[in-house]
Design a protein around this motif. Structure first.
Motif, PDB file in Angstrom:
ATOM      1  N   GLU A 119      50.128  12.391  -6.134  1.00 46.23           N
ATOM      2  CA  GLU A 119      50.264  13.801  -5.217  1.00 46.23           C
ATOM      3  C   GLU A 119      48.759  14.811  -6.055  1.00 46.23           C
ATOM      4  OE1 GLU A 119      53.956  15.005  -6.297  1.00 46.23           O
ATOM      5  OE2 GLU A 119      55.016  13.195  -5.769  1.00 46.23           O
ATOM      6  N   GLY A 120      48.464  15.048  -7.227  1.00 46.31           N
ATOM      7  CA  GLY A 120      47.781  15.045  -6.823  1.00 46.31           C
ATOM      8  C   GLY A 120      46.256  15.995  -7.516  1.00 46.31           C
ATOM      9  N   SER A 165      43.810  11.938   0.685  1.00 49.24           N
ATOM     10  CA  SER A 165      44.311  11.620   2.536  1.00 49.24           C
ATOM     11  C   SER A 165      45.642  12.933   1.967  1.00 49.24           C
ATOM     12  CB  SER A 165      43.897  11.047   3.623  1.00 49.24           C
ATOM     13  OG  SER A 165      44.727  10.209   3.180  1.00 49.24           O
ATOM     14  N   ASP A 166      45.913  13.369   2.967  1.00 45.27           N
ATOM     15  CA  ASP A 166      47.394  14.100   3.270  1.00 45.27           C
ATOM     16  C   ASP A 166      48.285  12.871   3.381  1.00 45.27           C
ATOM     17  OD1 ASP A 166      46.295  16.537   2.411  1.00 45.27           O
ATOM     18  OD2 ASP A 166      47.361  17.190   4.399  1.00 45.27           O
ATOM     19  N   ALA A 167      47.964  11.803   4.286  1.00 48.27           N
ATOM     20  CA  ALA A 167      48.849  11.011   3.731  1.00 48.27           C
ATOM     21  C   ALA A 167      49.444  10.108   2.804  1.00 48.27           C
ATOM     22  CB  ALA A 167      48.232   9.556   5.434  1.00 48.27           C
ATOM     23  N   LEU A 182      57.763  17.766  -0.297  1.00 42.95           N
ATOM     24  CA  LEU A 182      56.027  17.796  -0.507  1.00 42.95           C
ATOM     25  C   LEU A 182      55.925  16.310   0.427  1.00 42.95           C
ATOM     26  CD1 LEU A 182      53.902  18.702  -1.282  1.00 42.95           C
ATOM     27  CD2 LEU A 182      53.881  16.998  -3.119  1.00 42.95           C
ATOM     28  N   ALA A 183      57.406  15.910   0.600  1.00 38.13           N
ATOM     29  CA  ALA A 183      55.969  14.700   1.304  1.00 38.13           C
ATOM     30  C   ALA A 183      56.256  14.964   2.754  1.00 38.13           C
ATOM     31  CB  ALA A 183      57.390  13.064   1.339  1.00 38.13           C
ATOM     32  N   ARG A 222      55.727  17.891   4.622  1.00 46.09           N
ATOM     33  CA  ARG A 222      55.649  18.921   4.013  1.00 46.09           C
ATOM     34  C   ARG A 222      53.604  18.604   4.834  1.00 46.09           C
ATOM     35  NH1 ARG A 222      56.851  22.002   0.509  1.00 46.09           N
ATOM     36  NH2 ARG A 222      55.356  21.850  -1.313  1.00 46.09           N
ATOM     37  N   LEU A 223      53.124  17.310   3.751  1.00 43.70           N
ATOM     38  CA  LEU A 223      52.256  16.729   4.006  1.00 43.70           C
ATOM     39  C   LEU A 223      51.567  15.841   4.559  1.00 43.70           C
ATOM     40  CD1 LEU A 223      51.340  15.845   0.131  1.00 43.70           C
ATOM     41  CD2 LEU A 223      50.415  17.425   1.226  1.00 43.70           C
ATOM     42  N   ALA A 224      52.942  15.049   5.774  1.00 37.56           N
ATOM     43  CA  ALA A 224      52.566  14.465   6.481  1.00 37.56           C
ATOM     44  C   ALA A 224      54.119  14.625   7.598  1.00 37.56           C
ATOM     45  CB  ALA A 224      53.180  12.662   5.992  1.00 37.56           C
ATOM     46  N   PRO A 225      54.236  16.018   8.208  1.00 40.49           N
ATOM     47  CA  PRO A 225      55.293  16.187   8.564  1.00 40.49           C
ATOM     48  C   PRO A 225      55.518  15.062  10.678  1.00 40.49           C
ATOM     49  CG  PRO A 225      53.589  17.823   8.909  1.00 40.49           C
ATOM     50  CD  PRO A 225      52.967  16.836   8.233  1.00 40.49           C
TER      51      PRO A 225
END
Lengths: 450, 354
Positions: free
Chosen positions: A196-197, A202-204, A232-233, A235-238
């Motif tokens: 995550e950090g 990639s965001d995916a 968070l998931a 937000r990262l992969a809407p």
């Protein structure tokens, strides 16, 4: 594949028993071998696997120490569905060229295709023995095994990949997913949180990691951490519906239906074409008492997927809460029409019909007759029949039906209550008293021994 | 398709509702009434801990096989998952489970036969037993040092084909509290030898000194202690599960309406399959055969039921099982027994019927 051209052409080859002796010299043998190899590959490309196998077999006779020929033979035999022959050829290739991981990797694939779990494990053990540090190989096998739903073995290979230092983000996410699935939640969280950090990913990938961490936290009972990671998931992969579903599921389990519905509404606005959100959205709207909105969502779902039985039941629940009994009955009838063997559907219809004012008793009895055909020992149908008979002043028949219900489910207090009332109507006061006393006697004592 | 199955990878289910770790040792059991069918669901499996559940990581978890072996092994979970495995249905009972108690569960276990692992390690011919050690540590006795939980098991039992290092229960990985990632399991024997969170198997030769076993005080517990004539005490290590049955429904002191009721329960033994179960509704004065739910299999329990036409009055229900070795549950506890184990006598269940 080039490595197989390093095959050794022995000066004095040891021919297999089925091979005819060759009179070719070393140069001629090499030329012939290359020709056979080309022909075999061309046959493979055309999908003529038996012909390819024949060419490769001929090549193995010509060069019995050529790993390439045995490998090719193994692949061709496997493509023809001749798994034992494929296995034999690949084992020979692995023995001839122990520095290459291809024959053993192919052996794993062949054994998986053959559906032979023991031999698959055997091949994986050989891979582990010969290539313990080949993280890429183990990661590749892990992916292949996961694709074939062999999740235990996929986990094993993922662990081996990690141990060998294979630290690619996809392999790490796959390992975290498998760890979560087998209950190693702390491991999954540790691996997922590290991704995550991690900058540069990639965001995916980060979203997948956050999703896994969320699920693992949920399994550990740490709800707020789970919510944080699943948010968070999202937000990262809407546009990935899984995270919405997971978060909504979490809220639903906590009976936070309004929040579950909000998450799913958000998902629906971003993913208008997906069906998977509709059932949980409809359910949660109804449980959050947003009945009309829930009805509309479930109606939309049934237009798109009319066999979703749970949607009919939830719609019936909504209509019941809204006091719209006719629609409740209708939606249950729709379910019965779509799925005539759906358990208890006729009892549900009968129950709903008894809520209309005045009830249509003859049709309730018809429904109960259907219910009896499907499940002749269902206590509820006799109880409802007893209620119908009582409602139509057919008391002796009501007694018979209710006694049958009690026989089938003797610990249900409401059956005794109904029977007691019927005895009272019949003027049988002693029996009524005795029956009602029995109801009081077996009524559950809250938090106490029975 | 369920919503859950949509999440992430297909296939494996997510184990939910695990108790948080690191707290006190757990002692959990659940009413047998809650069990439908013949298999105990993992979340209803009984738990008896001696020490707190250890925090284990799959990255670092290893099972070492050492002692009197030619090739000491250090196995990872990957090694176990890729080893030849065996799967079987078997009952697990705590040796201290009270009569009629629910510290007993029946599941489908999967794992690697211990005999296979011992063969891989190459045990000495003189090897007589093994010491099994878990990752959980603590003081068994007030004065004993802090040591891992450990047990001694004979080589003969380890070599039986059904004895295994188990990693799955009911087709799922072992829940944490039941020994994840792997535990020993000896079908037919009481649960104390089914060492959870297994990390070490030490092969012992004749006169081998299992230091931890003695130092922890483990040899002082899990013994059958019988008072002999003359005041002597005979001490025998517990092993095989005694024949036993339990009534799952009705519960003790239950109030029932007169009429027909289905009394139901389970019966099990470590000695061959259960041969029959009988029920008494008169405190053991008369007995009637109960109906078994299928052909009893060795090592697993069998569900039974009895259709009882209950007449008004006070009744004492009892069940008793007889196993393939011809052993029948005793009606009362042997007064010569001076320990608290193998409590397999028939427990009376009192019911008031009106």
């Amino acid at each position: 594949m080039k490595i197989f051209w390093l095959a050794v052409f022995a000066a004095a080859p040891v021919f297999a028993a089925e091979c005819a002796p060759s009179k070719l010299g070393p140069q001629e043998s090499l030329a012939k071998f290359q020709e056979l190899d080309r022909e075999a590959q061309a046959a493979m490309d055309r999908g003529q696997f038996a012909a390819a196998a024949a060419r490769y077999r001929e090549a193995t006779c010509l060069a019995p120490k050529a790993a390439r020929a045995f490998y090719g033979l193994g692949v061709a035999e496997a493509a023809s569905g001749h798994y034992p022959a494929a296995r034999q050829a690949l084992e020979k290739a692995a023995a001839l060229l122990p520095s290459s991981n291809l024959p053993l990797a192919m052996l794993v694939r062949v054994n998986v295709s053959a559906g032979d779990a023991d031999k698959t494990k055997q091949a994986l053990r050989a891979v582990a023995r010969h290539f313990p540090k080949d993280g890429e190989l183990h990661a590749t096998l892990a992916r292949f095994l996961a694709e074939n739903k062999l999740l235990d073995l996929a986990l094993a290979e993922s662990l081996r990949a990690a141990q060998a230092g294979e630290s690619g983000p996809e392999a790490a996410v796959a390992l975290a997913v498998l760890e979560n699935n087998v209950g190693a939640y702390e491991d999954a969280i540790r691996h997922a949180a590290a991704l995550e950090g991690q900058p540069g990913l990639s965001d995916a990938v980060k979203a997948s990691a956050a999703g896994v961490a969320g699920l693992s936290y949920e399994s550990l009972g740490e709800r707020e951490a789970a919510i944080q990671h699943l948010r968070l998931a999202i937000r990262l992969a809407p546009l990935a519906e899984n995270s919405y579903l997971a978060l909504a599921d979490l809220y639903e389990k906590a009976q936070r239906f309004k929040e579950a519905a909000e998450v799913l509404e958000q998902a629906r606005s971003r993913l208008p074409d997906t069906h998977n959100l509709l059932l949980p959205l409809g359910n949660n709207l109804i449980w959050a008492e947003q009945l009309q909105a829930g009805v509309e969502v479930l109606r939309e779902l049934l237009r798109k997927a009319p066999d979703t039985s749970e949607a009919y039941l939830r719609l019936a629940e909504a209509y019941r809460k809204m006091g719209r009994t006719e629609q409740e009955v209708q939606v249950l009838r729709d379910l019965a029409r779509r799925q005539p063997t759906y358990p208890m559907v006729h009892v549900l219809i009968a129950q709903a019909m008894l809520r209309t004012d005045p009830p249509d008793y003859p049709h309730v009895l018809e429904e109960l007759a259907w219910a009896e055909k499907a499940a002749p020992a269902d206590a509820d149908l006799f109880y409802l029949r007893g209620k119908v008979y009582a409602g139509t002043n057919r008391y002796p028949e009501a007694v018979t039906a209710l006694r049958r219900a009690i026989e089938l489910r003797p610990m249900e207090p409401s059956y005794y209550y109904q029977l007691g009332l019927v005895y009272r109507k019949l003027g049988q006061s002693a029996l009524a008293r005795e029956t009602l006393a029995r109801m009081e006697y077996i009524k559950p004592v809250p938090n106490g021994p029975r | 398709m369920t919503r859950r199955s949509l999440l992430l990878l297909p296939g494996a289910a997510v184990l939910l509702g695990q108790a948080p770790r690191g707290g006190d040792p757990q002692n959990l059991s659940f009413p047998l009434e809650a069990i439908e069918g013949g298999i105990t669901p993992p979340d209803l499996f009984f738990v008896r801990d001696h020490f707190s559940e250890p925090g284990l990581s799959l990255d670092s978890w290893k099972l070492r096989i050492e002692g009197r072996v030619r090739r000491p092994l250090e196995l990872s979970l990957a090694d176990l998952l890729e080893a030849p495995t065996r799967k079987l249905e078997a009952v697990l009972e705590c040796a201290g489970n009270v009569a009629g108690g629910s510290a007993v569960s029946n599941g489908v276990w999967e794992g690697v036969p211990i005999a296979h692992l011992l063969d891989e390690a190459g045990t000495d011919r003189e090897a007589e037993g093994v010491l099994l050690e878990g990752a959980d540590t603590g003081r068994l006795m007030q004065n004993s040092p802090r040591l891992p939980y450990c047990q001694l098991v004979t080589m003969a039992k380890c070599r039986q084909p059904e004895s295994m290092v188990a990693f799955k229960l009911n087709d799922r990985f072992l829940p944490r509290r039941n020994g994840f990632p792997a535990r020993a399991f000896f079908p037919g024997w009481y649960g104390m030898d089914a060492v959870k969170w297994l990390t070490r198997i030490v092969v012992l030769g004749p006169g081998g000194a299992p230091n931890n076993f003695q130092a922890s005080g483990m040899e002082q517990v899990y013994n059958r202690v019988t008072a002999e004539p003359g005041g002597q005490r005979k001490i025998v290590r517990l092993s095989e599960i005694q024949v036993k049955s339990a009534i799952a429904w009705p519960a003790d002191k239950m109030k029932l309406p007169a009429g027909r009721h289905l009394v139901r329960g389970f019966a099990w033994t470590g000695g061959g399959p259960v041969r029959r179960v009988e029920v008494s509704t008169e405190g053991g004065r008369t007995w009637t055969a109960a109906q078994l739910a299928g052909i009893p299999k060795p090592l697993s329990w069998v569900a039974w039921r009895y259709s009882w036409n209950a007449s008004p009055g006070d009744h004492v229900l009892m069940s008793r099982a007889t196993d393939g070795a011809g052993r029948t549950q005793p009606l009362t506890r042997d007064p010569a027994r001076k320990d608290g184990y193998e409590l397999n006598f028939c427990l009376p269940v009192r019911c008031e019927v009106r």
